[in-house]
Design a protein around this motif. Sequence first.
Motif, short mmCIF file in Angstrom:
data_model
loop_
_atom_site.label_atom_id
_atom_site.label_comp_id
_atom_site.label_asym_id
_atom_site.label_seq_id
_atom_site.Cartn_x
_atom_site.Cartn_y
_atom_site.Cartn_z
N THR A 40 2.47 17.89 25.39
CA THR A 40 3.42 18.38 26.39
C THR A 40 2.93 19.73 26.87
OG1 THR A 40 5.27 17.18 25.40
CG2 THR A 40 5.81 19.01 26.85
N PHE A 41 2.69 19.82 28.17
CA PHE A 41 2.28 21.08 28.78
C PHE A 41 3.54 21.89 29.11
CE2 PHE A 41 -1.47 18.48 29.76
CZ PHE A 41 -2.48 19.34 29.36
N GLU A 42 3.50 23.18 28.86
CA GLU A 42 4.63 24.07 29.13
C GLU A 42 4.57 24.55 30.58
OE1 GLU A 42 7.06 24.84 26.83
OE2 GLU A 42 6.08 23.48 25.41
N TYR A 43 4.33 23.61 31.48
CA TYR A 43 4.24 23.87 32.92
C TYR A 43 4.97 22.76 33.64
CZ TYR A 43 0.51 27.07 31.59
OH TYR A 43 -0.20 28.09 31.02
N SER A 44 5.50 23.07 34.81
CA SER A 44 6.23 22.07 35.58
C SER A 44 5.27 20.98 36.08
CB SER A 44 6.91 22.73 36.79
OG SER A 44 5.93 23.16 37.72
N TRP A 45 5.84 19.85 36.45
CA TRP A 45 5.02 18.76 36.99
C TRP A 45 4.31 19.21 38.26
CZ3 TRP A 45 4.88 15.98 41.55
CH2 TRP A 45 4.03 14.87 41.55
N GLU A 46 4.97 20.01 39.07
CA GLU A 46 4.35 20.50 40.31
C GLU A 46 3.10 21.32 40.00
OE1 GLU A 46 7.61 20.46 39.71
OE2 GLU A 46 8.39 19.23 41.35
N CYS A 85 -12.93 23.31 38.04
CA CYS A 85 -13.34 24.49 38.79
C CYS A 85 -14.40 25.28 38.01
CB CYS A 85 -12.13 25.36 39.09
SG CYS A 85 -11.35 26.02 37.60
N PRO A 86 -15.18 26.09 38.70
CA PRO A 86 -16.27 26.82 38.04
C PRO A 86 -15.83 27.77 36.92
CG PRO A 86 -16.51 26.92 40.43
CD PRO A 86 -15.18 26.28 40.15
N TRP A 87 -14.62 28.32 36.98
CA TRP A 87 -14.20 29.25 35.94
C TRP A 87 -13.58 28.56 34.73
CZ3 TRP A 87 -8.88 28.87 36.10
CH2 TRP A 87 -8.31 28.58 37.32
N ASN A 88 -13.56 27.22 34.72
CA ASN A 88 -13.15 26.49 33.52
C ASN A 88 -14.40 26.26 32.68
OD1 ASN A 88 -12.34 24.73 31.52
ND2 ASN A 88 -11.49 23.21 32.92
N ASP A 89 -14.66 27.14 31.73
CA ASP A 89 -15.89 27.04 30.94
C ASP A 89 -15.90 25.85 29.99
OD1 ASP A 89 -14.10 27.97 29.05
OD2 ASP A 89 -15.34 29.64 28.39
N ALA A 94 -11.89 15.33 24.52
CA ALA A 94 -10.50 15.36 24.99
C ALA A 94 -9.82 16.67 24.59
CB ALA A 94 -9.74 14.16 24.44
N ALA A 95 -10.05 17.11 23.36
CA ALA A 95 -9.46 18.38 22.90
C ALA A 95 -10.00 19.54 23.73
CB ALA A 95 -9.76 18.60 21.42
N ARG A 96 -11.30 19.54 23.99
CA ARG A 96 -11.91 20.60 24.80
C ARG A 96 -11.37 20.54 26.24
NH1 ARG A 96 -16.43 20.24 22.62
NH2 ARG A 96 -17.35 18.59 23.84
N GLY A 97 -11.21 19.33 26.77
CA GLY A 97 -10.68 19.17 28.12
C GLY A 97 -9.25 19.67 28.26
N ARG A 98 -8.42 19.37 27.27
CA ARG A 98 -7.03 19.82 27.29
C ARG A 98 -6.98 21.35 27.21
NH1 ARG A 98 -5.26 16.27 24.01
NH2 ARG A 98 -5.51 17.47 22.10
N GLU A 99 -7.82 21.92 26.36
CA GLU A 99 -7.90 23.38 26.24
C GLU A 99 -8.33 24.02 27.55
OE1 GLU A 99 -10.63 26.47 23.68
OE2 GLU A 99 -10.06 24.58 22.72
N GLY A 100 -9.32 23.42 28.20
CA GLY A 100 -9.78 23.93 29.50
C GLY A 100 -8.71 23.83 30.57
N PHE A 101 -7.96 22.73 30.57
CA PHE A 101 -6.90 22.55 31.56
C PHE A 101 -5.78 23.56 31.34
CE2 PHE A 101 -3.54 19.67 33.57
CZ PHE A 101 -3.84 20.11 34.85
N GLU A 102 -5.49 23.88 30.09
CA GLU A 102 -4.51 24.93 29.79
C GLU A 102 -4.96 26.26 30.40
OE1 GLU A 102 -1.53 25.16 28.29
OE2 GLU A 102 -1.33 23.34 27.08
N MET A 103 -6.26 26.55 30.31
CA MET A 103 -6.80 27.79 30.90
C MET A 103 -6.62 27.78 32.42
SD MET A 103 -10.29 28.46 28.63
CE MET A 103 -11.24 28.29 30.09
#
Length: 192
Positions: A9-15, A26-30, A159-168
């Motif tokens: 569960t992401f602590e962000y709205s669906w929007e 994006c380039p700044w997602n390492d 998948a764990a790395r991807g979720r972490e990057g998306f949180e960033m």
Amino acid sequence: MKIFSSSHTFEYSWEEVSTNNWRKYCPWNDKANHVLAVDTISRHIDADTGILRTERLITCKQTAPQWVLTILGGDTTSHVYEVSYVDPQQKKVTMCSTNMTWSNLLQCRETVIYQQSSGDPHSKTDFRQEAQIIALCGGWQKIRTKIEEASVERFRENAARGREGFEMVLEMSRRVFGEERERLRLGHAVTV
């Protein structure tokens, strides 16, 4: 066939999640520096349902062991075909992807769903991910099982790395666009 699944569960709205999904590589997602290119093949909004359907080709740099590349005659560049559906009425994004590279030896079919959380619809988004991994090595069951198990483990790590990057990406977007919205709310000019 082996199956990988996860939920979060992401602590962000669906929007926020559905908008930033397009910025995930994006380039700044390492955590996504293995993604070399994302090309949109087609994009269409269904006039009746309002669902946005997008097809993309994602080009990645793989880190397969050299002995695998030698045996299979491949290189480190791979391609993934993705089809996504954004349903603004149901507050749901569904993304289906499959590998195109080495698909005659190993198939990976992934489905990702972002959906507005029923528990807290204005500030949380539920995430579900499932991948079906099938090794196509003929009748060698032991080899097929080992390949599938190793692929699931690698998928789990990615998948764990991807979720972490998306949180960033989500956090950065909230900071950048939140500050911009606040400046606009207060009537200050935004300079770029």
